[in-house]
Design a protein around this motif. Structure first.
Motif, PDB file in Angstrom:
ATOM      1  N   LEU A 111      45.769  23.091 -32.375  1.00 31.87           N
ATOM      2  CA  LEU A 111      46.841  22.244 -32.896  1.00 31.87           C
ATOM      3  C   LEU A 111      46.415  20.779 -32.804  1.00 31.87           C
ATOM      4  CD1 LEU A 111      49.901  23.999 -31.186  1.00 31.87           C
ATOM      5  CD2 LEU A 111      48.637  24.644 -33.254  1.00 31.87           C
ATOM      6  N   TYR A 112      46.562  20.067 -33.910  1.00 32.20           N
ATOM      7  CA  TYR A 112      46.142  18.660 -33.977  1.00 32.20           C
ATOM      8  C   TYR A 112      47.362  17.751 -33.937  1.00 32.20           C
ATOM      9  CZ  TYR A 112      41.507  20.289 -35.369  1.00 32.20           C
ATOM     10  OH  TYR A 112      40.278  20.903 -35.390  1.00 32.20           O
ATOM     11  N   GLY A 113      47.191  16.574 -33.306  1.00 32.70           N
ATOM     12  CA  GLY A 113      48.287  15.612 -33.183  1.00 32.70           C
ATOM     13  C   GLY A 113      48.262  14.563 -34.283  1.00 32.70           C
ATOM     14  N   VAL A 137      54.418  19.512 -31.561  1.00 32.90           N
ATOM     15  CA  VAL A 137      54.709  19.536 -33.000  1.00 32.90           C
ATOM     16  C   VAL A 137      53.401  19.234 -33.717  1.00 32.90           C
ATOM     17  CG1 VAL A 137      56.087  18.583 -34.886  1.00 32.90           C
ATOM     18  CG2 VAL A 137      57.041  18.709 -32.569  1.00 32.90           C
ATOM     19  N   PRO A 138      52.701  20.273 -34.157  1.00 31.61           N
ATOM     20  CA  PRO A 138      51.371  20.030 -34.720  1.00 31.61           C
ATOM     21  C   PRO A 138      51.419  19.349 -36.083  1.00 31.61           C
ATOM     22  CG  PRO A 138      51.945  22.369 -34.867  1.00 31.61           C
ATOM     23  CD  PRO A 138      53.062  21.704 -34.133  1.00 31.61           C
ATOM     24  N   GLN A 139      50.467  18.447 -36.318  1.00 34.91           N
ATOM     25  CA  GLN A 139      50.329  17.813 -37.625  1.00 34.91           C
ATOM     26  C   GLN A 139      49.352  18.598 -38.497  1.00 34.91           C
ATOM     27  OE1 GLN A 139      52.290  15.100 -38.364  1.00 34.91           O
ATOM     28  NE2 GLN A 139      53.111  15.797 -36.394  1.00 34.91           N
ATOM     29  N   LYS A 148      53.313  26.381 -37.100  1.00 35.35           N
ATOM     30  CA  LYS A 148      53.417  25.723 -38.410  1.00 35.35           C
ATOM     31  C   LYS A 148      53.445  24.217 -38.264  1.00 35.35           C
ATOM     32  CE  LYS A 148      55.163  29.628 -40.791  1.00 35.35           C
ATOM     33  NZ  LYS A 148      54.847  30.426 -39.553  1.00 35.35           N
ATOM     34  N   VAL A 149      52.853  23.547 -39.236  1.00 38.80           N
ATOM     35  CA  VAL A 149      52.827  22.082 -39.238  1.00 38.80           C
ATOM     36  C   VAL A 149      54.249  21.566 -39.191  1.00 38.80           C
ATOM     37  CG1 VAL A 149      52.283  20.079 -40.674  1.00 38.80           C
ATOM     38  CG2 VAL A 149      50.621  21.953 -40.459  1.00 38.80           C
TER      39      VAL A 149
END
Lengths: 559, 559
Positions: free
Chosen positions: A439-441, A480-482, A460-461
């Motif tokens: 997961l990316y921020g 909250v992934p981007q 999910k994004v």
């Protein structure tokens, strides 16, 4: 050559060669894989569908990241997996005579066409506990893959990580050369090292076999023995050298060198740091320049760097310059490399000034001699003028930590999740066939890796998801992934209808590796007290792990 | 197969196979060996007769001895040394286009028929500075051997020494098993490790390929995954087991096991240390026993050693005993091995007593899990009941010191002695083509190794000889040897008329190694502060080294 082309017609599948090392065959494994195979077969259990995870428990070298490597060799191994009659006969001779013949018939028909392999892409940055590979298939066959897979990924990942760490300390602008073949752990240790050090960010190797096998750029000039094999310049018979542009021939290059050596000796600017240079060294340099006028690089520490090697090199370089050639540089292989490189740079700059030789000050300086992360770091702190580092022993043997603890654990059989317990919590395995995501921020950095059960909805994004530490109850965070990246991709579909990911060429893997390292948040990467990257499980998987754990562990009785 | 049978008719020479690893070819070398070869060739110097010494500078692992290994592979390498057209084409593509065609013609004709190799016997105890091998021949060819020879002896000697050190700590009576394949540095790292650990005194390996290649005894039973792949004893379909003497068949072996488990549970003598054992573990053990009734050895720590693994094992072992089979033992792979082994021994002895089962108390206990010299030593100090040790990671990767510094130095060219200087005295090479002797004292121990010039008279039994430290003026001693052993023997005579020593089989080398270690004075062998063994030169060689040194080193000028 590939024996078991899985899934689909030949035209849709690229041919996969066998492993680089022909010694990698199905018997390059532990005997217990065969005794277990027999026991599974005898119990009629050998075709039960098992899922194993390949992962490691701790990052090496006191760091907080690892590079995954070795996948291509694993896929090549299973693509050509087939026991020969000779190997089967040997296995038979190694098992008790009571073992039934049917088992050897079974071994004869064995291949990997029913195996499925999901894997992180080779050259990815990876973290402890998260599966690097998930291997599914008939349990007896998957077990036979354990030892070769662990062997092929363990050292590969370790040495790639080591190379990446050396690159990190050296900085992007330096040339990094792998010189480890002679100190490597066996011939293949050397060949693997060259491949994976290149993958981890090195620029070239000295290892000719690796250059041929993998297309890695090669580097190398001469050794101390070359220098001391000359006694005096009189030995050189053919002293002629053609001008670079072919316009003329210098009939006595050695005299031209001697002339320059005299000029250097009497130059005030150079400060007369030498009186008599070693004549066998001068002969060796001149001779090497006659053989390689376009790529003259000299090892200058056989007798004395400042009083002999450096002035001898410069005399030859200046003579070459007269004939239109540009010398490449020097190599330092002992002593105080920081000091010597600075002195050499000063000397080069003084010559540039004294003789109006534009660019001579930038003559390249290579350093070698037992370098490692620590010494590179110390050189940086001290200040140095080295352009290229030749690194051997510490790099290829992973001297600072000679092994990575990659393991291969059963997580499911016949759709039943399995757990391996241990009094040491870090050794408890994470059960279930899993999916893994990164997961990316907001800032583009990876924030956390999360494992979920196979059938859970994927993160999910833009949607908040709870990430829990797999074993520590109180460690959890909402994310909250981007951007969401699924980590395990299908590299061997077996009999499933999945599309097989291509095996990219080494150069591409190398680029992925460099790119992935660049993408990491800097505090995970620093050498001193790096921040651990977070590895988590979904809330549902967390609950299930702990349910299974309590279910399998006997309850103690205090008396 | 041997390409270059030296000296003499085919019938007088045994055929020598190629290297074990087919990747060991003449291009498994550093590029600079080829750039130097070209420079030698270009200077017309390539056939000058050179003498190189292969040696190391410091004993590994903080010890005072090393075992020399790798010779056989070196000899196999040169016996089949021949560049292929494909390799020559690759070398051409790696050198500048200006290199002349004649050089590639020269490479095409290259072999090792004119090389002479003198070497210490493989498996010998050796010491720093004394040549392990002396290689003579045309300089360009000998240089090409440098990298492969160093690669083939460096790790081989290191890991053999490591194995010998593990044997020393474990003691003679223990069974030592090498389990390192999965953690080794590449496939060949694993295969070499298995070969050389056996040489250094191990009894067996888990590595099937090494068993096949070298005839090393194999060992292995099952893993944790095997245990957790079972869910319950109901899974076992065929429960029948024939009595060992073939007289009868037990139709439900699993019930027999359950019966014994109940007896164990209610036995007062065993103290009721368990209530419920893990049923998947019991199923796995019973199943394994059905497959291997004559060699039942179980891994007992998947769930809980004392509360589950040990009673489950004993129930199966007692059931086997009813049918005339003798169980082999258990393996412990985690936790406090000293404590668990003692508890397991007590349990076995209690069963022997309770059920009158003569010999059950001696059931074998194998321990594994990240063992090394230190942990073996700690186990000894604590007291333990382990009969066999399975050692992997630390042994094969030589974790305590991952590289040995074997070097390859020019000592003579065209009968001219050469020296390599260094600001670090320990790195100064000992010039001249030398002879080396081991002098033994009255008590039968080796006293000192001495190097002399090629043409000096050899030391004689009963005659006093002065032995000098090669670099330290004041360190010297008179020795009257009781026995003199010449260390370097001819293993490849080239065009000379020397007799070639045979390459003994691995088992013989292993015996030599064990014998040589036994022969050493104990204070050289101890782990804490061992006494350094003395390495010396003759008075004549001493004087010559220092004459040459002053001759080559530039005189400094203080300003």
């Amino acid at each position: 050559m590939a024996e078991n082309i899985p899934n689909g017609s030949p035209e849709s599948v690229n041919i996969i060669d066998g492993p680089t090392n022909p010694m990698v065959t199905p018997i390059l494994t532990d005997l217990y894989q065969f005794t277990m195979a027999y026991a599974y077969w005898k119990a009629g259990k050998h075709n039960e569908r098992a899922v194993f995870d390949l992962y490691f428990r701790r990052n090496p070298f006191g760091g907080e990241y690892t590079i995954f490597a070795g996948l291509e060799e694993c896929i090549k191994f299973i693509a050509s997996f087939k026991l020969t009659e000779d190997e089967i006969a040997f296995i038979r001779s190694s098992l008790p005579p009571s073992c039934e013949d049917g088992f050897y018939e079974y071994l004869r028909g064995l291949d990997c066409s029913d195996i499925e392999i999901y894997s992180v892409s080779e050259g990815s940055v990876v973290f402890p506990k998260v599966p690097l590979m998930r291997i599914e298939g008939p349990i007896a066959v998957v077990q036979l893959l354990e030892t070769p897979f662990v062997n092929l990924t363990n050292y590969a990942s370790l040495v790639t990580t080591n190379a990446a760490r050396h690159r990190f300390v050296a900085g992007r602008s330096k040339m990094l050369l792998e010189f480890g073949l002679r100190r490597a752990q066996g011939p293949d240790g050397g060949i693997s090292a060259s491949k994976y050090c290149y993958m981890g960010g090195f620029d070239a190797t000295s290892n000719v076999a690796a250059g041929k096998l993998f297309g890695i750029p090669l580097r190398g000039t001469h050794s101390h023995a070359f220098v001391s094999s000359f006694l005096s310049p009189d030995e050189i018979i053919d002293k002629s050298l053609q001008h670079h542009d072919g316009s003329s021939v210098c009939e006595d290059f050695v005299s031209l060198v001697q002339t320059w050596l005299n000029k250097l000796k009497w130059s005030h600017l150079l400060g007369g740091i030498f009186s008599e240079t070693n004549q066998s060294e001068l002969a060796a340099f001149a001779s090497y320049a006659l053989a390689f006028p376009g790529s003259f690089l000299a090892l200058v520490d056989t007798y004395d760097v400042m009083r002999s090697g450096l002035p001898n090199f410069c005399a030859v370089a200046l003579a070459l310059n007269d004939l239109g050639y540009k010398a490449v540089g020097i190599r330092l292989d002992s002593g105080d490399l920081a000091y010597q490189s600075c002195e050499a740079r000063k000397f080069f700059c003084a010559i540039e000034k004294e003789f109006g030789l534009l660019g001579f000050g930038k003559t390249s300086i290579t350093a070698s001699n037992d370098l490692n992360e620590e010494t590179l770091d110390a050189l940086n702190k001290q200040g140095h003028e080295v352009d290229a580092f030749g690194i051997g022993t510490h790099l290829v043997t992973c001297y600072a930590q000679a092994a990575l603890g990659v393991v291969f654990k059963l997580v499911e059989i016949n759709n039943q999740p399995r757990i391996k317990l241990s009094e040491d919590v870090s050794k408890v395995s994470i059960p279930c066939k899993k999916r893994c995501y990164r997961l990316y921020g907001k800032e583009g950095y990876p924030l956390v890796d999360i494992m979920t059960g196979e059938n859970e909805p994927s993160p999910k994004v833009g949607e908040r998801i709870l990430c829990r530490h797999p074993f520590s109850e109180s460690k959890r965070a909402y994310v909250v992934p981007q951007h969401v990246e699924e980590l395990l991709k299908c590299f061997w579909p077996g009999n499933s209808d999945k599309i097989r990911e291509d095996l990219p060429p080494l150069k591409e893997i190398r680029e992925r590796c460099i790119e992935q390292l660049d993408q990491m948040r800097p505090d995970h990467m620093r050498r001193l007290n790096p921040t651990p990257y977070k590895v988590s499980v979904s809330a549902k998987l967390y609950d299930f792990i702990h349910f299974l754990w309590l279910n399998e562990a006997p309850v103690g009785e205090l008396q």
